[in-house]
Write a protein that holds these residues in place. Sequence first.
Motif, PDB file in Angstrom:
ATOM      1  N   LEU A 280       0.835  -1.205   0.000  1.00 18.50           N
ATOM      2  CA  LEU A 280       0.000   0.000   0.000  1.00 18.50           C
ATOM      3  C   LEU A 280       0.869   1.254   0.000  1.00 18.50           C
ATOM      4  CD1 LEU A 280      -2.388  -1.275   2.841  1.00 18.50           C
ATOM      5  CD2 LEU A 280      -2.822  -1.387   0.368  1.00 18.50           C
TER       6      LEU A 280
ATOM      7  N   ALA B 267       0.242  -6.951   1.359  1.00 18.80           N
ATOM      8  CA  ALA B 267       1.315  -7.348   2.288  1.00 18.80           C
ATOM      9  C   ALA B 267       1.803  -6.166   3.126  1.00 18.80           C
ATOM     10  CB  ALA B 267       2.456  -7.991   1.520  1.00 18.80           C
TER      11      ALA B 267
ATOM     12  N   ALA C  29       2.020  -1.805   4.305  1.00 19.44           N
ATOM     13  CA  ALA C  29       2.451  -0.521   3.753  1.00 19.44           C
ATOM     14  C   ALA C  29       3.672  -0.767   2.876  1.00 19.44           C
ATOM     15  CB  ALA C  29       2.808   0.420   4.894  1.00 19.44           C
TER      16      ALA C  29
ATOM     17  N   GLN D  76      -0.174  10.568   6.499  1.00 17.35           N
ATOM     18  CA  GLN D  76      -0.731   9.532   5.641  1.00 17.35           C
ATOM     19  C   GLN D  76      -1.948   8.828   6.224  1.00 17.35           C
ATOM     20  OE1 GLN D  76       3.119   7.327   6.359  1.00 17.35           O
ATOM     21  NE2 GLN D  76       1.847   5.633   5.666  1.00 17.35           N
ATOM     22  N   PHE D  77      -2.165   9.007   7.526  1.00 19.46           N
ATOM     23  CA  PHE D  77      -3.301   8.309   8.122  1.00 19.46           C
ATOM     24  C   PHE D  77      -4.606   9.077   7.952  1.00 19.46           C
ATOM     25  CE2 PHE D  77       0.460   6.808  10.504  1.00 19.46           C
ATOM     26  CZ  PHE D  77       0.481   5.545   9.943  1.00 19.46           C
TER      27      PHE D  77
ATOM     28  N   TRP E 208      -6.806   7.331   5.674  1.00 15.76           N
ATOM     29  CA  TRP E 208      -7.406   6.137   6.300  1.00 15.76           C
ATOM     30  C   TRP E 208      -8.652   6.511   7.097  1.00 15.76           C
ATOM     31  CZ3 TRP E 208      -5.552   0.914   6.540  1.00 15.76           C
ATOM     32  CH2 TRP E 208      -4.383   0.685   5.804  1.00 15.76           C
TER      33      TRP E 208
ATOM     34  N   PHE F  83      -1.608 -13.121   1.442  1.00 11.88           N
ATOM     35  CA  PHE F  83      -1.037 -12.269   2.486  1.00 11.88           C
ATOM     36  C   PHE F  83      -1.971 -11.100   2.860  1.00 11.88           C
ATOM     37  CE2 PHE F  83       2.735 -14.066   0.293  1.00 11.88           C
ATOM     38  CZ  PHE F  83       3.223 -14.823   1.355  1.00 11.88           C
TER      39      PHE F  83
ATOM     40  N   GLY G 153      -0.400  -3.077   7.180  1.00  3.63           N
ATOM     41  CA  GLY G 153      -1.451  -2.185   6.678  1.00  3.63           C
ATOM     42  C   GLY G 153      -2.540  -2.955   5.938  1.00  3.63           C
TER      43      GLY G 153
ATOM     44  N   GLU H 282      -4.833  -4.018   8.559  1.00  2.00           N
ATOM     45  CA  GLU H 282      -5.572  -2.837   9.020  1.00  2.00           C
ATOM     46  C   GLU H 282      -6.653  -2.441   8.012  1.00  2.00           C
ATOM     47  OE1 GLU H 282      -1.793  -0.829   9.663  1.00  2.00           O
ATOM     48  OE2 GLU H 282      -2.379  -0.453  11.734  1.00  2.00           O
TER      49      GLU H 282
ATOM     50  N   ALA I 174      -2.178   2.346  11.559  1.00  2.00           N
ATOM     51  CA  ALA I 174      -3.496   2.617  10.965  1.00  2.00           C
ATOM     52  C   ALA I 174      -4.580   1.795  11.668  1.00  2.00           C
ATOM     53  CB  ALA I 174      -3.470   2.309   9.466  1.00  2.00           C
TER      54      ALA I 174
HETATM   55  N1  CO8 Z   1       6.422  -3.277   0.837  1.00  2.00           N
HETATM   56  C1  CO8 Z   1       7.150  -3.252  -0.303  1.00  2.00           C
HETATM   57  N2  CO8 Z   1       7.418  -4.339  -1.041  1.00  2.00           N
HETATM   58  C2  CO8 Z   1       6.926  -5.506  -0.618  1.00  2.00           C
HETATM   59  C3  CO8 Z   1       6.185  -5.622   0.550  1.00  2.00           C
HETATM   60  C4  CO8 Z   1       5.918  -4.435   1.295  1.00  2.00           C
HETATM   61  N3  CO8 Z   1       5.184  -4.437   2.400  1.00  2.00           N
HETATM   62  N4  CO8 Z   1       5.839  -6.914   0.726  1.00  2.00           N
HETATM   63  C5  CO8 Z   1       6.357  -7.580  -0.304  1.00  2.00           C
HETATM   64  N5  CO8 Z   1       7.024  -6.752  -1.121  1.00  2.00           N
HETATM   65  C6  CO8 Z   1       7.720  -7.081  -2.376  1.00  2.00           C
HETATM   66  C7  CO8 Z   1       9.042  -7.783  -2.136  1.00  2.00           C
HETATM   67  O1  CO8 Z   1      10.051  -6.854  -1.841  1.00  2.00           O
HETATM   68  C8  CO8 Z   1       9.230  -8.485  -3.456  1.00  2.00           C
HETATM   69  O2  CO8 Z   1       9.667  -7.518  -4.389  1.00  2.00           O
HETATM   70  P1  CO8 Z   1      10.839  -7.931  -5.446  1.00  2.00           P
HETATM   71  O3  CO8 Z   1      10.237  -9.036  -6.280  1.00  2.00           O
HETATM   72  O4  CO8 Z   1      11.059  -6.667  -6.214  1.00  2.00           O
HETATM   73  O5  CO8 Z   1      11.981  -8.402  -4.641  1.00  2.00           O
HETATM   74  C9  CO8 Z   1       7.820  -8.866  -3.872  1.00  2.00           C
HETATM   75  O6  CO8 Z   1       6.956  -8.022  -3.102  1.00  2.00           O
HETATM   76  C10 CO8 Z   1       7.470 -10.299  -3.541  1.00  2.00           C
HETATM   77  O7  CO8 Z   1       7.779 -10.517  -2.173  1.00  2.00           O
HETATM   78  P2  CO8 Z   1       8.723 -11.714  -1.660  1.00  2.00           P
HETATM   79  O8  CO8 Z   1       9.715 -12.080  -2.691  1.00  2.00           O
HETATM   80  O9  CO8 Z   1       9.242 -11.332  -0.318  1.00  2.00           O
HETATM   81  O10 CO8 Z   1       7.632 -12.880  -1.557  1.00  2.00           O
HETATM   82  P3  CO8 Z   1       7.616 -14.089  -0.532  1.00  2.00           P
HETATM   83  O11 CO8 Z   1       6.485 -14.944  -0.954  1.00  2.00           O
HETATM   84  O12 CO8 Z   1       8.960 -14.706  -0.393  1.00  2.00           O
HETATM   85  O13 CO8 Z   1       7.268 -13.417   0.903  1.00  2.00           O
HETATM   86  C11 CO8 Z   1       6.050 -11.975   2.409  1.00  2.00           C
HETATM   87  C12 CO8 Z   1       6.041 -12.778   1.078  1.00  2.00           C
HETATM   88  C13 CO8 Z   1       6.168 -12.929   3.586  1.00  2.00           C
HETATM   89  C14 CO8 Z   1       4.712 -11.254   2.459  1.00  2.00           C
HETATM   90  C15 CO8 Z   1       7.225 -10.982   2.396  1.00  2.00           C
HETATM   91  O14 CO8 Z   1       7.238 -10.277   1.173  1.00  2.00           O
HETATM   92  C16 CO8 Z   1       7.156  -9.977   3.501  1.00  2.00           C
HETATM   93  O15 CO8 Z   1       7.510 -10.295   4.635  1.00  2.00           O
HETATM   94  N6  CO8 Z   1       6.729  -8.727   3.193  1.00  2.00           N
HETATM   95  C17 CO8 Z   1       6.677  -7.653   4.155  1.00  2.00           C
HETATM   96  C18 CO8 Z   1       5.495  -7.796   5.077  1.00  2.00           C
HETATM   97  C19 CO8 Z   1       5.487  -6.692   6.107  1.00  2.00           C
HETATM   98  O16 CO8 Z   1       6.407  -6.550   6.888  1.00  2.00           O
HETATM   99  N7  CO8 Z   1       4.383  -5.888   6.105  1.00  2.00           N
HETATM  100  C20 CO8 Z   1       4.253  -4.813   7.050  1.00  2.00           C
HETATM  101  C21 CO8 Z   1       4.739  -3.542   6.436  1.00  2.00           C
HETATM  102  S1  CO8 Z   1       4.781  -2.219   7.601  1.00  2.00           S
HETATM  103  C22 CO8 Z   1       3.181  -1.711   7.706  1.00  2.00           C
HETATM  104  O17 CO8 Z   1       2.303  -2.223   7.070  1.00  2.00           O
HETATM  105  C23 CO8 Z   1       2.941  -0.560   8.638  1.00  2.00           C
HETATM  106  C24 CO8 Z   1       1.505  -0.106   8.559  1.00  2.00           C
HETATM  107  C25 CO8 Z   1       1.433   1.319   8.901  1.00  2.00           C
HETATM  108  C26 CO8 Z   1       0.210   1.995   8.359  1.00  2.00           C
HETATM  109  C27 CO8 Z   1      -0.118   1.734   6.909  1.00  2.00           C
HETATM  110  C28 CO8 Z   1       0.091   2.935   6.037  1.00  2.00           C
HETATM  111  C29 CO8 Z   1      -0.147   2.585   4.555  1.00  2.00           C
END
Ligand code: CO8
Length: 257
Positions: free
Chosen positions: A28, A63, A65, A83-84, A87, A104, A108, A111, A140
């Motif tokens: 997101l 997956a 933010a 940014q919130f 939301w 996944f 966010g 949320e 969020a």
């Molecule tokens: N942000 C940016 N890129 C992402 C994210 C993300 N959250 N999640 C996945 N991607 C990207 C990866 O970097 C990858 O990109 P590339 O192919 O260019 O390397 C692509 O998506 C595919 O991901 P993976 O290769 O990692 O795929 P896997 O199947 O091996 O793993 C996972 C999937 C487990 C979901 C893993 O990608 C992961 O752990 N992602 C991050 C999850 C995470 O930590 N989310 C929380 C983010 S923080 C947050 O949400 C705070 C909220 C605050 C308020 C919201 C405001 C909008």
Amino acid sequence: MTYEYIKAECVDSIGIITLNRPKILNALNLQLMNELVSELERMDQDPAIRVIVLTGNDKAFAAGADINEMAEASAMEILKRDQFAVWDRISLISKPIIGAVSGFVLGGGCELMMNCDMIIASETTVIGQPEIKLGVMPGAGGTQRLTRAVGLNKAMEMLLTGEPISAKEALRYRLVNLVVPVEAYYQEALKLAKQISEQAPLAVQVIKKSVHKADNLPLADALDYERNGFYLLMASEDRKEGMQAFLEKRKPRFSGK
Ligand code: CO8
């Protein structure tokens, strides 16, 4: 309206919004959130739409933010982004939002899912708040809406370990309404949306607002709110039609008036 990161369509009174950044699991970013909330507000104003379905794809609802947007930003930059604020506008949408989620649903993404009024999940869904693993916390609504949904102990475990739960466990904790095979979750969400879209639109909106008061108001005030909603709906054309149709043993034709 043309969008880059979402798709929007209307099918039989159902507005469907699909998050569309599949290459990075529908992370997101700010633009996606702006597009999403603009479209939600547009659909809320569109009389042809009665219910909204929000979905992603089989592999990811979202997956979280976009970490790329946050990784280099300073605290002050993040604060100034505000940014919130976008939301907060989701909770003002008066039509029901049904989440059709799969894969996944993290950070966010979780949320966002919890901003939906009902949730149909595929069996392959994993839901979590992994922010702690990045050294931060949800911003969020994660600590609040998750706790209200699953209770303090389970929310604490999920938020402090960052480990996701399966769809089955989410159902047990009442975080989602229904879990079905991955081939069926989207159709199930549309089925539910269709059923609700056939109800009296004003009643649907007043009930949605009233149910949300259960989270935000003391019981006596919420009951008062409910009663006023009941009186208000007694003045609608649709309650005349609904009761008349019952007496005449036919299907009601609701007009939304
Ligand atoms: N942000 C940016 N890129 C992402 C994210 C993300 N959250 N999640 C996945 N991607 C990207 C990866 O970097 C990858 O990109 P590339 O192919 O260019 O390397 C692509 O998506 C595919 O991901 P993976 O290769 O990692 O795929 P896997 O199947 O091996 O793993 C996972 C999937 C487990 C979901 C893993 O990608 C992961 O752990 N992602 C991050 C999850 C995470 O930590 N989310 C929380 C983010 S923080 C947050 O949400 C705070 C909220 C605050 C308020 C919201 C405001 C909008």
